[in-house]
Design a protein around this motif. Structure first.
Motif, PDB file in Angstrom:
ATOM      1  N   UNK A   1       0.828  -1.211   0.000  1.00  0.00           N
ATOM      2  CA  UNK A   1       0.000   0.000   0.000  1.00  0.00           C
ATOM      3  C   UNK A   1       0.860   1.259   0.000  1.00  0.00           C
ATOM      4  N   UNK A   2       1.947   1.244   0.765  1.00  0.00           N
ATOM      5  CA  UNK A   2       2.816   2.422   0.845  1.00  0.00           C
ATOM      6  C   UNK A   2       3.629   2.615  -0.432  1.00  0.00           C
ATOM      7  N   UNK A   3       4.033   1.526  -1.061  1.00  0.00           N
ATOM      8  CA  UNK A   3       4.722   1.642  -2.346  1.00  0.00           C
ATOM      9  C   UNK A   3       3.808   2.293  -3.382  1.00  0.00           C
ATOM     10  N   UNK A   4       2.535   1.984  -3.315  1.00  0.00           N
ATOM     11  CA  UNK A   4       1.568   2.590  -4.222  1.00  0.00           C
ATOM     12  C   UNK A   4       1.361   4.061  -3.869  1.00  0.00           C
ATOM     13  N   UNK A   5       1.111   4.327  -2.601  1.00  0.00           N
ATOM     14  CA  UNK A   5       0.817   5.687  -2.157  1.00  0.00           C
ATOM     15  C   UNK A   5       1.971   6.655  -2.404  1.00  0.00           C
TER      16      UNK A   5
END
Length: 322
Positions: A172-176
């Motif tokens: 999720x953080x890689x996406x965000x």
């Protein structure tokens, strides 16, 4: 985050300044980094070589050509791939800087300046960095520019980085923070890699959907099982795989070095591949060159730099053209 083969305005490179990191190869490590900087600058791309102090400045000036720009900076390790800013596109012709938490590669190596150099470089480039709430080093990821990123479980799921985050949280953080919509999880990185298995020593995207991976050479190749596992996972993910021979067993006494041609650096006009005095050096450089027909490719000695814990890719960070 654009792929590394996107055109670049300049390349930052860190110049070795602490003899303690290269107790038996300090001068040679400086010479290898200078040769790397010279090659990129003479290919027609701007190079900003970071130097720590007056003595460091003088040593660098004695080794680099006039095409290389020296910048006096407060930095620790030379591994700007991990401590420098990661540059992203805003989708509208602009760019922004991202910085992440940094804890010395899982608390193993701490030097003054490592936690601040990324923001300083971004601000001097006219960008206020957005700081994320988790730990990530740039060498732990590689992208093909389509929203796909490759990484290793050994590094990103290591409890010495983000023990509070699950695999899903990290995705999720890689996406965000960087725009990565899909994640290819490889297993372990190379044996004895100080970074806990950074992917830029194991697997590199060379085109959209195409991943370069090492092929083991010799019966004593220390990373044979790691290469085979990475290949199985990449195939199952549906990627096209490009083969690059391994340098084989490279050791310093009884210590097996994490030597890899995969730590090549892609610049606008040139690809620079580290070599290690292996009988496979020529084949390794030729294999990488075949992957980049639109660029020149050169192999340069990188064994002294490696003895301090990294390679040419680790010591550099690009500024993508908007």
């Amino acid at each position: 985050m654009p792929p590394e083969w996107h055109p670049q305005d300049w390349l930052w490179i860190g110049f070795p300044h602490d003899a303690g990191e290269w107790p038996t190869a300090f001068a040679r490590a400086q010479e290898e980094i200078a040769a790397f900087a010279n090659a990129v600058a003479e290919s027609g791309q701007a190079v900003r070589l970071l130097v720590r102090d007056a003595a460091n400045d003088a040593r660098a000036r004695s080794l680099v050509s006039a095409a290389v720009t020296l910048e006096r900076r407060e930095y620790g390790d030379i591994w700007l791939r991990d401590t420098g800013p990661l540059i992203v596109s805003d989708g509208a012709g602009g760019r922004g800087a991202r910085r992440f938490g940094f804890n010395g590669w899982g608390g193993k190596y701490r030097m003054a300046g490592d936690e601040t150099i990324g923001a300083a470089l971004a601000r001097d480039a006219g960008m206020e960095p957005v700081v994320a709430d988790w730990i990530l080093e740039g060498g732990a990821i590689d992208t093909d520019g389509t929203g796909l990123v490759v990484t290793t479980e050994q590094c990103l799921l290591n409890p010495n980085r983000n023990p509070q985050l699950s695999r899903g949280d990290i995705e999720d953080r890689l996406n965000r923070d960087l725009g990565f919509e899909r994640v290819l999880w490889l297993g372990d990185g190379l044996l004895n890699d100080h970074t806990d298995g950074h992917v830029d020593n194991l697997a590199r995207f060379v085109a959209p959907g195409r991943l370069a991976l090492p092929v083991p050479t010799g019966a004593d190749d220390p990373n044979r099982a790691i290469y085979e596992d990475a290949r199985d996972r990449a195939r199952a993910f549906g990627l096209d795989i490009a083969d690059v021979p391994s340098p084989g067993l490279i050791s310093d006494g009884d210590f097996v070095e994490p030597a890899s041609y995969m730590n090549f650096c892609i610049t606008t006009h040139l690809v620079v591949v580290p070599t290690f005095g292996s009988v496979h050096d020529g084949d390794g450089v030729a294999a990488v060159a075949a992957l980049f027909p639109d660029r020149a490719t050169v192999g340069l000695p990188g064994g002294a730099v490696l003895s301090g814990g990294g390679g040419f890719h680790c010591a550099s960070q690009q500024m993508p053209t908007p």
